[in-house]
Design a protein around this motif. Structure first.
Motif, short mmCIF file in Angstrom:
data_model
loop_
_atom_site.label_atom_id
_atom_site.label_comp_id
_atom_site.label_asym_id
_atom_site.label_seq_id
_atom_site.Cartn_x
_atom_site.Cartn_y
_atom_site.Cartn_z
N TYR A 180 79.42 45.21 44.47
CA TYR A 180 78.47 46.33 44.36
C TYR A 180 77.24 45.77 43.70
N ASP A 181 76.14 45.80 44.47
CA ASP A 181 74.92 45.17 44.00
C ASP A 181 73.92 46.24 43.62
N ALA A 182 73.72 46.45 42.37
CA ALA A 182 72.80 47.49 41.90
C ALA A 182 71.35 47.10 42.10
N THR A 183 71.09 45.80 42.30
CA THR A 183 69.70 45.33 42.46
C THR A 183 69.25 45.40 43.91
N ASN A 184 70.26 45.44 44.82
CA ASN A 184 69.98 45.40 46.25
C ASN A 184 69.26 44.12 46.69
N LEU A 185 69.39 43.09 45.93
CA LEU A 185 68.69 41.83 46.25
C LEU A 185 69.61 40.82 46.91
N PHE A 186 70.91 40.99 46.68
CA PHE A 186 71.82 39.92 47.05
C PHE A 186 72.44 40.10 48.43
N LEU A 187 72.23 41.23 49.04
CA LEU A 187 72.87 41.53 50.31
C LEU A 187 72.63 40.39 51.30
N GLY A 188 73.70 39.91 51.86
CA GLY A 188 73.58 38.85 52.86
C GLY A 188 73.44 37.47 52.24
N GLU A 189 73.23 37.39 50.96
CA GLU A 189 73.06 36.08 50.32
C GLU A 189 74.39 35.47 49.92
N PHE A 190 75.41 36.34 49.88
CA PHE A 190 76.73 35.82 49.50
C PHE A 190 77.48 35.37 50.73
N SER A 191 77.46 34.07 51.00
CA SER A 191 78.17 33.59 52.17
C SER A 191 79.63 33.37 51.81
N GLU A 192 80.43 33.35 52.87
CA GLU A 192 81.84 33.06 52.67
C GLU A 192 81.97 31.63 52.19
N GLU A 193 82.83 31.39 51.25
CA GLU A 193 83.03 30.01 50.81
C GLU A 193 84.51 29.75 50.69
N GLY A 194 85.01 28.71 51.34
CA GLY A 194 86.44 28.43 51.35
C GLY A 194 87.18 29.62 51.91
N THR A 195 88.10 30.15 51.17
CA THR A 195 88.89 31.27 51.65
C THR A 195 88.43 32.58 51.02
N THR A 196 87.32 32.49 50.34
CA THR A 196 86.85 33.69 49.66
C THR A 196 85.74 34.34 50.47
N SER A 197 85.87 35.63 50.72
CA SER A 197 84.83 36.33 51.46
C SER A 197 84.31 37.48 50.61
N TYR A 198 83.05 37.84 50.86
CA TYR A 198 82.40 38.85 50.04
C TYR A 198 82.00 40.03 50.90
N HIS A 199 82.27 41.22 50.42
CA HIS A 199 81.94 42.43 51.18
C HIS A 199 81.15 43.35 50.28
N PHE A 200 79.96 43.70 50.77
CA PHE A 200 79.13 44.58 49.95
C PHE A 200 79.53 46.03 50.14
N ILE A 201 79.62 46.77 49.05
CA ILE A 201 80.06 48.15 49.11
C ILE A 201 79.04 49.04 48.42
N PRO A 202 78.98 50.31 48.82
CA PRO A 202 78.07 51.25 48.16
C PRO A 202 78.60 51.70 46.82
N LYS A 203 77.76 52.34 46.07
CA LYS A 203 78.05 52.72 44.70
C LYS A 203 79.31 53.60 44.58
N GLU A 204 79.43 54.59 45.54
CA GLU A 204 80.55 55.53 45.45
C GLU A 204 81.87 54.78 45.59
N GLU A 205 81.89 53.87 46.57
CA GLU A 205 83.13 53.12 46.79
C GLU A 205 83.46 52.28 45.56
N TYR A 206 82.40 51.74 44.96
CA TYR A 206 82.60 50.92 43.76
C TYR A 206 83.31 51.72 42.67
N ALA A 207 82.86 52.97 42.48
CA ALA A 207 83.44 53.82 41.44
C ALA A 207 84.92 54.06 41.69
N THR A 208 85.29 54.33 42.96
CA THR A 208 86.71 54.57 43.24
C THR A 208 87.51 53.27 43.18
N LEU A 209 86.89 52.21 43.70
CA LEU A 209 87.61 50.93 43.72
C LEU A 209 87.97 50.47 42.30
#
Lengths: 307, 447
Positions: free
Chosen positions: B56-85
């Motif tokens: 959850y990126d509150a700055t909205n700057l990082f979207l798309g900048e987080f590439s998959e690395e090794g076996t780790t993948s990154y998924h951007f989520i909206p604020k509401e989902e963040y709160a429940t997650l």
């Protein structure tokens, strides 16, 4: 001839006097009993003979010559507190112990096998000690003590832990060893076996030797002029005939025979006692009571404690 | 055969024939090799666990900048989902939730929520990604503001890394490559090995004495041999067991080295390994990297060669034997003095305390081998086997080495004599609680 002799041996541990001026001499091919209460100094004397500890003063001789470290291969010693390596096979272990006494591996193996056969423990040759019963371990310990055919054998409480059958076997073997020429020093609290085995005894109490002599002589020395008499007749007649010179300890009347235990005072003799009774009753048997080694032991130690 | 020799043979064979000895001796090198193998294997091998990280990126700057690395993948989520997650992470399929606060540029802080203990690798990866992005972004801004278009290039050319190669000038004036790292590792390893051997085999002597006393065979034995012969046979026999073990390990190690070199260290595998190490350290072009790699290996080999190996080997054998003799005599005396395990525990500690102290001080000593701590520890006989061994890989004044050795020999002789006395008295002493005071009293006994 004396095989072993200790002269005026003294030993002090810290503040305890363990031996005071003790001398013993042991004839060749005899069994010498070393007796005394617990803590009297027997084990210390035995350890001095084995060169485990040195005396503070005094000398010890083997075959008329001053004993040296090298002489210990001529001694076989079975300590009172004895054990074996638990994890070692008994055959291997017995060979090792015999080698430490100076035997070659081949001679050791040969002699040991004979002994193992004799004691019926050959099937256990390759077993570890921890698998053996205590009696069997005792047999192994006995064998390792005698296998190098030492001239002088020292047994400290050899019968402890033996069942009566094995104790008998052991007695037989000790007498056998003596017959074959070995000289044996034997320390025990089992007075019955002393009577059976020992030619000569020394009694040690509180670090001092209080008795020393041939077993029979010592027993005679401690006799109290007491007699067991079987007779036919009336007790009151005898009582009247004996008078004050004799002390009647007990009497018993039964259908078969009457018995009487009587002691004479100093100055009288066996024959005088006999002739004093003869007019009063018909004597069936007349037996002097010789004290057992047990009685001698107790009496001697008690007397020495009084002084 | 003399009695000492008989006992020596007996002690030696008893131990060498033991299954535990054979297993330990043969398995140990494989175990060590296995452990190292595993460490290397896992460091080369990629982490296979698939991790999905919700961001959850509150700055909205990082979207798309987080590439998959090794076996780790990154998924951007909206604020509401963040709160429940955040409250219902379990069963969501996500491994963790990354929260990038709006003030990250000023605070340099972000949060990663997870139900598990997170692997260091993962946190390090995320930190790197965040830092690099922000750093690049900030730098870009600076470049733009400066008005110099090729500033980036020029700045990167200023990046400098100086490699200090240490050279030692020997008396003949030759210079040799030395490495404080190699010397440090060598000194630490030697100190450790000495410690383990002295402790292990010293304790073995003690247990062997205790066993004889406890099983009550001792009186029979010392009615056949002198206690001093028994002790000598035991100590030398056990030392030979140790040397046998070392010899077997050296042989196995030698064989192992040859095997490993011929099978595993093919050029490709070395390259592959090097790459994976380098990747995490930063970029470098493969050819330069490979050159640097082989260069490094050569250098290490050269530096090892430049250590004074004959002196080290001699000192090792000397301190091993002297240290072992000293401590096994003392521990043997302890074994003779006590008659149960509890008492032995109590007595072992004061006796082995200097040895334990020296292993605790090993690190500072190896780090600063010239300091007063290192000096005194390597001169005092009870700590010198470990401490001096840690100093020998560095060159040290020869008088210090000789003084240390001389003192150790003297102390060892005195201790063996004292131990022999305690040993002789203790062997037949049962049921007496023994302490240091009591032992000192025994030393004054005569006969």
């Amino acid at each position: 001839m004396e095989l072993f002799e200790a002269r005026n041996v003294n030993k002090v541990f810290a503040s305890t006097q363990a031996l005071t001026d003790v001398s013993i001499s042991v004839k060749e091919q005899s069994i010498f009993g070393l007796l005394g209460p617990n803590g009297a100094g027997k084990t210390t004397l035995i350890r001095i003979i084995n060169q485990i500890t040195a005396p503070d003063s005094g000398e010890i001789f083997l075959n008329g010559e001053k004993m040296t470290r090298a002489d210990i291969s001529q001694i076989g010693y079975l300590p009172e507190e004895r054990g074996l390596y638990k994890k070692m096979k008994i055959g291997e272990q017995a060979i090792y112990l015999a080698q430490l006494k100076g035997m070659s591996q081949r001679d050791a193996a040969k002699n040991l096998k004979q002994w193992f056969e004799k004691f019926d423990i050959m099937p256990w040759w390759n077993k570890k000690v921890e698998e053996l019963s205590k009696g069997m371990q005792q047999k192994v310990q006995f064998i390792t003590t005698v296998v190098h055919q030492p001239k002088l054998l020292i047994f400290d409480e050899p019968f402890s832990g033996f069942d009566p059958i094995n104790a008998n076997l052991l007695k037989k073997e000790i007498l056998n060893l003596k017959a074959e020429g070995a000289t044996i020093i034997f320390s025990t609290h089992n007075m019955g076996s002393v009577e059976e085995l020992c030619d000569h005894i020394a009694l040690i109490n509180k670090s001092k030797k209080i008795e020393d002599g041939p077993t029979d002589e010592i027993r005679m020395k401690y006799k109290s002029n007491t007699f067991d008499i079987k007779y036919r007749g009336e007790f009151k007649d005898i009582d009247l005939a004996l008078g004050t010179d004799y002390k009647i300890i007990s009497h018993d009347e039964s259908e078969k025979a009457n018995t009487l235990k009587v002691q004479y005072m100093n100055g009288k003799s066996n024959n005088e006692l006999l002739s004093a009774i003869m007019p009063a009753a018909e004597i069936m048997s007349f037996e002097e009571l010789i004290p057992s080694m047990n009685d001698v032991f107790i009496k001697a130690v008690e007397e020495s404690n009084k002084n | 055969m003399s009695n000492t020799l008989l006992i020596l043979k007996q002690e030696y064979l008893k131990r060498v024939k033991k299954k535990s000895f054979i297993i330990l001796t043969i398995l140990m090198p494989f175990l060590i090799a296995g452990v190292y193998g595993l460490v290397i294997y896992f460091s080369i091998k990629d982490d296979t666990e698939e991790r999905k990280i919700a961001v959850y990126d509150a700055t909205n700057l990082f979207l798309g900048e987080f590439s998959e690395e090794g076996t780790t993948s990154y998924h951007f989520i909206p604020k509401e989902e963040y709160a429940t997650l955040k409250t219902n992470l379990k069963g969501s399929g996500y491994y963790g939730v990354l929260f990038i606060p709006s003030d990250i540029y000023s605070n340099n802080q972000a949060q990663l929520f997870s139900e598990k203990q997170l692997p260091f690798e993962l946190t390090e990866q995320i930190e790197r990604k965040l830092s690099r992005f922000i750093e690049n972004d900030k730098r870009q801004k600076v470049i733009e503001e400066s008005g110099i278009p090729d500033l980036e290039d020029r700045l990167s050319k200023t990046r400098t890394s100086v490699n200090l190669s240490t050279l030692k000038i020997s008396q003949s004036g030759e210079t040799k490559k030395s490495s404080s790292v190699v010397a440090f590792i060598a000194s630490y390893a030697m100190g450790l090995i000495i410690y383990f051997f002295v402790f292990m085999y010293g304790a073995m002597v003690m247990r062997s004495v205790m066993e004889e006393k406890k099983s009550r065979i001792i009186e029979v034995i010392i009615s056949s041999v002198k206690p001093s012969q028994l002790m000598a046979g035991k100590i030398i026999g056990t030392a030979l067991v140790g040397l046998t073990q070392v010899a077997i390990w050296l042989i196995l190690g030698g064989i192992g080295l040859v095997v490993v070199q011929s099978f595993f260290f093919t050029p490709e595998s070395a390259q592959q390994m090097g790459q994976s190490i380098m990747e995490s350290q930063g970029q470098m072009n493969p050819a330069a990297m490979q050159a640097a790699q082989s260069n490094q290996v050569m250098e290490v080999m050269e530096m090892i060669g430049n250590l004074n190996l004959p002196l080290i080997l001699f000192s090792f054998v000397f301190y091993f034997l002297a240290g072992y003799l000293l401590y096994s005599a003392l521990l043997g005396a302890v074994g003779a003095a006590v008659d149960n395990d509890e008492d032995s525990q109590q007595m072992v500690f004061p006796v082995t305390f200097p040895l334990i102290l020296s292993i605790m001080l090993l690190f500072p000593i190896a780090k600063n081998p010239e300091g007063p701590l290192a000096f005194w520890c390597s001169i005092i006989p009870f700590t010198s086997p470990v401490a001096m061994m840690a100093r020998v890989p560095y060159d040290l004044p020869i008088w210090e080495l000789l003084l240390s050795m001389g003192l150790l020999v003297l102390t060892t002789i005195v201790c063996i004599m004292a131990a022999a006395k305690i040993y002789r008295i203790g062997l037949l002493m049962y049921g007496k609680k023994v302490n240091i005071k009591e032992l000192i009293k025994w030393l004054r006994y005569k006969g």
